[in-house]
Design a protein around this motif. Structure first.
Motif, PDB file in Angstrom:
ATOM      1  N   ASN A  14     -33.420 -46.141 -46.902  1.00 46.02           N
ATOM      2  CA  ASN A  14     -32.964 -45.708 -46.035  1.00 46.02           C
ATOM      3  C   ASN A  14     -31.275 -44.972 -46.427  1.00 46.02           C
ATOM      4  O   ASN A  14     -30.581 -44.065 -45.793  1.00 46.02           O
ATOM      5  CB  ASN A  14     -33.872 -46.657 -44.627  1.00 46.02           C
ATOM      6  N   ASN A  60     -29.465 -42.181 -46.171  1.00 49.24           N
ATOM      7  CA  ASN A  60     -29.041 -41.608 -45.314  1.00 49.24           C
ATOM      8  C   ASN A  60     -27.314 -41.435 -45.153  1.00 49.24           C
ATOM      9  O   ASN A  60     -26.561 -40.070 -45.243  1.00 49.24           O
ATOM     10  CB  ASN A  60     -28.609 -42.660 -43.994  1.00 49.24           C
ATOM     11  N   LYS A 102     -26.953 -37.705 -47.006  1.00 50.52           N
ATOM     12  CA  LYS A 102     -28.014 -36.739 -46.250  1.00 50.52           C
ATOM     13  C   LYS A 102     -26.633 -36.966 -44.870  1.00 50.52           C
ATOM     14  O   LYS A 102     -26.516 -35.711 -44.720  1.00 50.52           O
ATOM     15  CB  LYS A 102     -28.894 -37.527 -45.131  1.00 50.52           C
ATOM     16  N   GLY A 122     -35.266 -44.640 -39.252  1.00 48.54           N
ATOM     17  CA  GLY A 122     -35.294 -45.553 -40.498  1.00 48.54           C
ATOM     18  C   GLY A 122     -34.520 -46.969 -40.206  1.00 48.54           C
ATOM     19  O   GLY A 122     -34.948 -47.885 -40.696  1.00 48.54           O
TER      20      GLY A 122
END
Ligand SMILES: Nc1ncnc2c1ncn2[C@@H]1O[C@H](COP(=O)(O)OP(=O)(O)OP(=O)(O)O)[C@@H](O)[C@H]1O
Ligand SMILES: [Mg+2]
Length: 358
Positions: A244, A248, A251, A310
């Motif tokens: 995660n 992240n 992302k 998350g």
């Protein structure tokens, strides 16, 4: 007259002085002057003593209890001052103190219940919002197919794939919610094994490489090849944490951004740091990103934004390892997420994991 200490004191003092005078009048030697002086003195002394006793031990404390009850009604309670309670010998003072602490405890309970109710309301609104999106999407595709699109082979495949994707994201959401719920209620058990954290990070990076290269994000991993990074933790859950955090960082990065994962050792710990040079997180959002469903507003509408569960899961998993996640971020410059795990100073034969169940 009987409602204040002075009135009561006058009546009792009068009765006492009359009794004294009556007794003295039985003696042969008593003169009218003695009777008047004795009556006067006994009246004054009794009046003073009774008035002080009633005023300080009873009426003042009853007054305080009234004030307290008024405060309870207005919800203006404060901690009871121990100073004044020590200087008073009145038993009513104790009653006053007990009422105060009882009311304070009840007030705290009411506040907690109100907060929980508010939290539940928000939580249900968030869940409904998150469930709505994939359900509506799937519904739309299926109805369009039923309305005739099913006859077109190309459209049929495309819509079925999209419906399946929406259902997959619904499944992820429900799984995440279940995981969080189980972790919060302590149902989930952590299975501790010894493994090399470097291998786990390499696995995660390998899995995310494709997503990073799609966005032209440069994903680098810094560690010392000669070093062993053995830790004792729940491997699957730590995989989830790293996945995660690194996802992240990819992302919420800019195209052609950079993500640097570094693994370091100290005397007793392993330190993982995930640094990106992406959009960063505003200070007012930074303290809330670990809450369930919380997302920085700007990322809400972006298609790459997830469900916002998350980091809540990451926080819980690390708490289960007696560790915690740290974050620092500057808007426009990027973010750094880091956590530590215990270092196990023991070299294991390759590919072997020692069972060390908690
Ligand atoms: N490295 C980062 N840079 C900028 N913002 C971030 C970063 N990491 C997290 N955030 C912000 O914090 C929010 C919460 O992150 P979290 O991982 O909990 O949720 P998510 O990624 O949106 O969804 P999920 O992880 O459940 O798929 C994100 O929506 C994003 O706005
Ligand atoms: Mg995430």
């Amino acid at each position: 007259m009987l409602t204040n200490s002075r009135g009561i004191a006058v009546i009792i003092a009068l009765a006492i002085s009359m009794l004294v005078a009556a007794f003295l009048s039985l003696l042969d030697t008593t003169t009218a002057t003695i009777l008047m002086v004795a009556g006067g003195i006994s009246f004054s002394v009794s009046y003073l003593l009774i008035n002080i006793t009633l005023e300080f031990l009873v009426f003042r404390e009853i007054g305080n209890i009234y004030t307290l009850l008024e405060k309870i009604q207005k919800k203006e309670l404060s901690e009871f001052s121990d100073k004044s309670s020590k200087s008073s010998i009145s038993p009513l003072r104790r009653i006053n103190k007990v009422i105060n602490s009882y009311a304070l405890a009840r007030q705290k309970e009411i506040d907690t219940l109100q907060k929980n109710a508010e939290f539940r309301r928000e939580f249900i609104a968030d869940i409904s919002h998150e469930l709505k999106t994939p359900i509506f999407a799937t519904q739309g595709y299926i109805h369009t197919l039923l309305d005739g699109a099913i006859d077109d082979k190309e459209v049929r495949m495309k819509f079925l794939k999209r419906a399946a994707k929406s259902l997959d994201s619904l499944d992820v959401l429900v799984q995440d919610l279940l995981t969080l719920n189980q972790m919060e209620s302590g149902v989930i058990k952590f299975t501790f094994t010894q493994f090399d954290l470097k291998d786990l990070l390499l696995e995660v990076i390998d899995q995310l490489e494709h997503k990073a290269s799609k966005r032209k994000v440069d994903l680098v991993f810094q560690y010392d090849e000669k070093e062993d990074y053995i830790t004792s933790a729940d491997k699957q859950k730590i995989y989830r944490v790293c996945q995660n955090l690194i996802f992240n960082a990819v992302k919420y990065n800019n195209n052609q951004g950079k993500v640097k994962v570094s693994l370091k050792t100290s005397k007793h710990n392993l330190h993982v740091e995930i640094k990106d040079n992406g959009q960063g997180i505003p200070p007012e959002d930074l303290k809330r990103i670990f809450e369930r469903f919380y997302r920085v507003e700007k990322s809400r509408n972006k298609k790459e934004g997830g469900t916002g569960l998350g980091l809540a899961i990451v926080k819980h998993i690390l708490e289960g390892h007696k560790s915690k996640i740290s974050v620092s971020s500057t808007v426009g410059k990027g973010s750094i997420f880091s956590f530590s795990l215990p270092l196990v100073k023991q070299v294991l034969p390759e590919g072997k994991e020692k069972q060390d169940v908690n």
